[in-house]
Design an enzyme around this catalytic site. Structure first.
Site, PDB file in Angstrom:
ATOM      1  N   ASN A 100       0.864  -1.184   0.000  1.00 10.05           N
ATOM      2  CA  ASN A 100       0.000   0.000   0.000  1.00 10.05           C
ATOM      3  C   ASN A 100       0.900   1.234   0.000  1.00 10.05           C
ATOM      4  OD1 ASN A 100      -1.804   2.037   0.515  1.00 10.05           O
ATOM      5  ND2 ASN A 100      -2.393   1.326   2.564  1.00 10.05           N
ATOM      6  N   LYS A 137       0.069   4.257  -0.192  1.00  7.88           N
ATOM      7  CA  LYS A 137      -0.585   5.430   0.408  1.00  7.88           C
ATOM      8  C   LYS A 137      -0.429   6.624  -0.548  1.00  7.88           C
ATOM      9  CE  LYS A 137       0.001   3.190   4.777  1.00  7.88           C
ATOM     10  NZ  LYS A 137       0.203   3.235   6.218  1.00  7.88           N
ATOM     11  N   HIS A 181      -9.322   1.184   5.543  1.00  9.01           N
ATOM     12  CA  HIS A 181      -8.003   1.421   6.142  1.00  9.01           C
ATOM     13  C   HIS A 181      -8.140   2.363   7.339  1.00  9.01           C
ATOM     14  CE1 HIS A 181      -3.832   2.467   6.722  1.00  9.01           C
ATOM     15  NE2 HIS A 181      -3.535   1.394   6.009  1.00  9.01           N
ATOM     16  N   GLU A 211      -6.424   4.723   8.359  1.00  8.73           N
ATOM     17  CA  GLU A 211      -6.183   6.144   8.071  1.00  8.73           C
ATOM     18  C   GLU A 211      -7.449   6.810   7.540  1.00  8.73           C
ATOM     19  OE1 GLU A 211      -2.679   5.479   5.704  1.00  8.73           O
ATOM     20  OE2 GLU A 211      -1.594   4.937   7.534  1.00  8.73           O
ATOM     21  N   GLU A 213      -4.773  -4.943  10.776  1.00 12.02           N
ATOM     22  CA  GLU A 213      -3.737  -3.922  10.927  1.00 12.02           C
ATOM     23  C   GLU A 213      -3.955  -3.182  12.244  1.00 12.02           C
ATOM     24  OE1 GLU A 213      -2.006  -2.778   6.834  1.00 12.02           O
ATOM     25  OE2 GLU A 213      -3.655  -1.428   7.220  1.00 12.02           O
ATOM     26  N   GLY A 254       3.349   2.063  10.995  1.00  8.61           N
ATOM     27  CA  GLY A 254       4.381   3.105  10.928  1.00  8.61           C
ATOM     28  C   GLY A 254       5.169   3.325  12.208  1.00  8.61           C
ATOM     29  N   SER A 268       4.053  -2.195  10.168  1.00  6.03           N
ATOM     30  CA  SER A 268       5.506  -2.210  10.362  1.00  6.03           C
ATOM     31  C   SER A 268       6.215  -3.473   9.884  1.00  6.03           C
ATOM     32  CB  SER A 268       5.843  -1.962  11.841  1.00  6.03           C
ATOM     33  OG  SER A 268       5.489  -0.655  12.201  1.00  6.03           O
TER      34      SER A 268
HETATM   35  P1  13P Z   1       3.461   0.344   7.581  1.00  4.00           P
HETATM   36  O1  13P Z   1       3.949  -0.932   6.954  1.00  4.00           O
HETATM   37  O2  13P Z   1       4.179   1.552   7.096  1.00  4.00           O
HETATM   38  O3  13P Z   1       3.412   0.231   9.067  1.00  4.00           O
HETATM   39  O4  13P Z   1       1.939   0.556   7.083  1.00  4.00           O
HETATM   40  C1  13P Z   1       1.042  -0.486   7.157  1.00  4.00           C
HETATM   41  C2  13P Z   1      -0.192  -0.114   6.454  1.00  4.00           C
HETATM   42  O5  13P Z   1      -0.894   0.806   6.858  1.00  4.00           O
HETATM   43  C3  13P Z   1      -0.545  -0.859   5.242  1.00  4.00           C
HETATM   44  O6  13P Z   1      -1.848  -0.609   4.831  1.00  4.00           O
END
Ligand code: 13P
Length: 238
Positions: free
Chosen positions: A10, A12, A93, A95, A162, A168, A199
């Site tokens: 992903n 982002k 997600h 976010e 997740e 992150g 992560s």
């Molecule tokens: P990270 O791998 O940067 O922690 O992000 C995970 C994520 O949000 C994948 O959708």
């Protein structure tokens, strides 16, 4: 680990279309003979159009709207995503949940996607506060129940667990806790594949892939670096 794991990246809000295309070309060239793993790239919408991928490589959108067309400024429909040749869409997600996406909207989006045969990567996960309160299972249960409300056929849906506190941060769940949570999710949805996200990196992939019930990974930061992403893919199936 599943016999044919899924490794999804992903990106982002990163990579302009040209960067994305050359990144995908590079990865496909360097992993010419892989067939024990499915690799999914999820670029921003602008990079989705005509992304040149062939199985076992696939493309995914990072979100969608639930209506097919209309006065929805800034939104993209499932049919537009399919028109770009994408095979998957990430929905729910954290976010997006954090910026107001509700379980109800997530449910509408999932329904719209599966109605059009677009595969769904449905994200769920608890916050740090919820983990500390020891209500992870209640949170996941609610996200699953409302997100998949009135959806009978679930074979086009992949879950992605997740934990928000892991995204992150460099922190991942303990092995036994993750095994237990994935089991909990699998018991809720019969025969559903479950990815882990948060992560994931070339180091911790060794421990993560040793967890029997995980079907693959959804990767943020490390999926944007070709060396790290390739390293993770190779370690996932070796
Ligand atoms: P990270 O791998 O940067 O922690 O992000 C995970 C994520 O949000 C994948 O959708």
């Amino acid at each position: 680990m599943n016999k044919k794991p899924i490794v999804a990246g992903n990106w982002k809000m990163n990579k302009h279309p040209k960067e994305g295309f050359s990144f995908v070309d590079e990865i496909q060239d360097l992993l010419l003979d892989i067939n024990h793993v499915s690799v999914i790239f999820a670029p921003p919408f602008t990079g989705l159009f005509e992304m040149n991928v062939n199985p076992p490589f696939y493309s995914a959108a990072q979100n969608c709207h639930w209506e097919n067309s209309g006065a929805f400024t800034g939104e993209i429909s499932v049919s537009m995503i399919k028109d770009c040749g994408a095979n998957y869409v990430i929905i729910g997600h954290s976010e997006n949940r954090q910026s107001g996406e509700t379980d109800k909207l997530i449910n509408l989006k999932i329904k719209s996607a599966i109605k059009s045969n677009l595969k769904v990567i449905f994200c769920i996960g608890e916050t740090l506060q919820q983990k500390r309160k020891k209500i992870t299972k209640q949170v996941l249960n609610k996200q699953i129940r409302f997100g998949l409300n009135k959806i009978k056929i679930k074979n086009n849906i992949i879950l992605a667990y997740e934990p928000v506190w892991s995204i992150g941060t460099g922190v991942i769940p303990k092995k036994n806790e993750l095994f237990e949570t994935i089991n909990f999710i699998k018991k809720k949805i019969n025969k559903c594949k479950v990815l882990y996200g948060g992560s994931v990196n070339p180091k911790n992939i060794i421990v993560l892939k040793s967890i029997d019930n995980i079907d693959g990974f959804l990767i943020g930061g490390a999926s944007q670096d070709p060396n790290k992403f390739i390293d993770i893919i190779k370690k996932t199936y070796n």
